[in-house]
Design an enzyme around this catalytic site. Structure first.
Site, short mmCIF file in Angstrom:
data_model
loop_
_atom_site.label_atom_id
_atom_site.label_comp_id
_atom_site.label_asym_id
_atom_site.label_seq_id
_atom_site.Cartn_x
_atom_site.Cartn_y
_atom_site.Cartn_z
N ARG A 100 0.58 -0.98 -0.35
CA ARG A 100 -0.04 -0.08 -0.01
C ARG A 100 0.81 1.31 -0.04
O ARG A 100 0.28 2.11 -0.17
CB ARG A 100 -1.32 -0.07 1.59
CG ARG A 100 -1.73 -0.78 1.22
CD ARG A 100 -2.72 -0.28 2.19
NE ARG A 100 -3.44 -2.01 2.74
CZ ARG A 100 -4.80 -1.92 2.07
NH1 ARG A 100 -5.48 -0.62 2.10
NH2 ARG A 100 -5.39 -2.97 2.73
N ASN A 113 -14.86 11.77 0.24
CA ASN A 113 -15.11 10.53 -0.79
C ASN A 113 -16.70 10.26 -0.66
O ASN A 113 -17.57 11.67 0.00
CB ASN A 113 -14.41 9.28 0.22
CG ASN A 113 -15.31 7.98 -0.86
OD1 ASN A 113 -14.81 8.19 -1.62
ND2 ASN A 113 -15.44 7.21 0.62
N HIS A 168 -19.42 8.05 -0.61
CA HIS A 168 -20.11 6.76 0.20
C HIS A 168 -21.49 6.41 -0.21
O HIS A 168 -22.29 7.17 -0.08
CB HIS A 168 -19.65 6.34 1.28
CG HIS A 168 -19.71 4.96 1.91
ND1 HIS A 168 -19.35 3.57 1.38
CD2 HIS A 168 -20.77 4.63 2.36
CE1 HIS A 168 -19.34 3.16 2.25
NE2 HIS A 168 -20.66 2.40 2.42
N SER A 179 -23.52 9.92 0.38
CA SER A 179 -22.88 10.30 1.64
C SER A 179 -21.79 11.13 1.47
O SER A 179 -20.40 10.59 0.42
CB SER A 179 -22.86 10.12 3.44
OG SER A 179 -23.49 8.79 3.90
N ASP A 213 -14.65 5.42 5.98
CA ASP A 213 -16.01 5.37 6.04
C ASP A 213 -16.25 5.73 6.46
O ASP A 213 -17.00 5.92 6.52
CB ASP A 213 -16.37 4.51 5.09
CG ASP A 213 -16.61 3.95 3.50
OD1 ASP A 213 -15.68 4.60 2.59
OD2 ASP A 213 -17.01 2.63 3.41
C1 GRF Z 1 -20.69 5.05 -6.52
O1 GRF Z 1 -21.62 3.97 -6.19
C2 GRF Z 1 -20.16 5.31 -5.41
O2 GRF Z 1 -20.58 5.91 -4.29
C3 GRF Z 1 -19.29 4.58 -5.15
O3 GRF Z 1 -18.84 3.17 -6.38
C4 GRF Z 1 -19.95 3.56 -7.46
C5 GRF Z 1 -18.99 4.41 -8.67
O4 GRF Z 1 -19.58 4.76 -9.69
N1 GRF Z 1 -17.44 4.43 -4.01
P1 GRF Z 1 -18.53 5.93 -10.75
O5 GRF Z 1 -17.17 5.05 -11.11
O6 GRF Z 1 -18.91 7.14 -10.58
O7 GRF Z 1 -19.83 5.64 -11.17
#
Ligand code: GRF
Length: 217
Positions: free
Chosen positions: A65, A105, A107, A134, A143
């Site tokens: 990582r 981010n 989520h 969110s 998260d």
């Molecule tokens: C979204 O639902 C985001 O919240 C989650 O993964 C999905 C990504 O979709 N973490 P995209 O790549 O923006 O189409």
């Protein structure tokens, strides 16, 4: 103009919403680079079509990582803000600390409910009445960082995993992420310790869909 780097791993629908809002002049920010952890992410094509700089930092080419995050940081070129948009890698604490307050981010759940993966399945399994998404500051807790804005809707009896995923994206994500970036780019948001300040005042609750400005509805 604030400089934005967007990190993706997938289809890039959130990226598209951010690009469109910037291009339409709704956000005083410029996406200076889109970085993907996957070479075949659909979002890369969207970024190229929009004429944005792209780079692939493929996690599978790194054995830790820390080395992956170092390559990411080297690819970033001093952005004002870093937005994770469907980025499927967990970042190291060092990386997160280096960008604290500038790293957010999105989520697909009403955090703190359902952190991690498979959020739509979890909503159905638990019989939740409400679901949504969110936007939150990224901290060392997965998260778990302070929420800026959440958008929610009522789960319907006929909802399935796929319909929930679709509704989260269409009814919530593509609205709240551009709005959150607009506030950040206008310097209206700040991470103060573990609290979010909006327009100079600590938020008691995350902002919501009723706080969206007309151009983000
Ligand atoms: C979204 O639902 C985001 O919240 C989650 O993964 C999905 C990504 O979709 N973490 P995209 O790549 O923006 O189409």
């Amino acid at each position: 103009m604030k400089k934005i780097v967007v990190l993706i791993s997938g289809q890039g629908r959130n990226l598209q919403a951010l690009m469109d809002a910037c291009a339409a002049g709704k956000i005083p920010a410029q996406i200076v680079k889109v970085i993907s952890s996957k070479p075949d992410a659909g979002g890369l094509e969207r970024a190229r079509r929009a004429g944005l700089a792209t780079e692939i930092v493929a996690h599978k080419n790194f054995d830790s990582r820390a080395s992956f995050d170092a390559a990411l940081a080297a690819a970033m070129a001093e952005p004002d803000f870093v937005l994770l948009a469907g980025f499927m890698r967990v970042l190291t604490a060092d990386f997160v600390q280096a960008y604290r307050g500038r790293l957010v981010n999105i989520h697909p759940s009403l955090l703190p409910r359902h952190p991690g993966l498979k959020t739509h399945e979890a909503v159905l399994a638990m019989g939740d009445a409400r679901h949504g998404a969110s936007v939150h500051y990224v901290t060392e807790h997965l998260d778990g960082g302070p929420c800026i804005i959440q958008g929610e809707f009522m789960v319907q009896a006929q909802d399935t995993r796929d319909s929930l995923a679709e509704r989260v994206m269409r009814e919530v994500e593509v609205k709240i992420y551009p709005q959150a970036l607009a506030w950040m780019a206008r310097d209206l948001l700040r991470l103060d310790g573990t609290r979010v300040q909006f327009r100079g005042k600590a938020l008691e609750h995350p902002l919501g869909l009723t706080d969206l400005e007309p151009e983000f509805l």
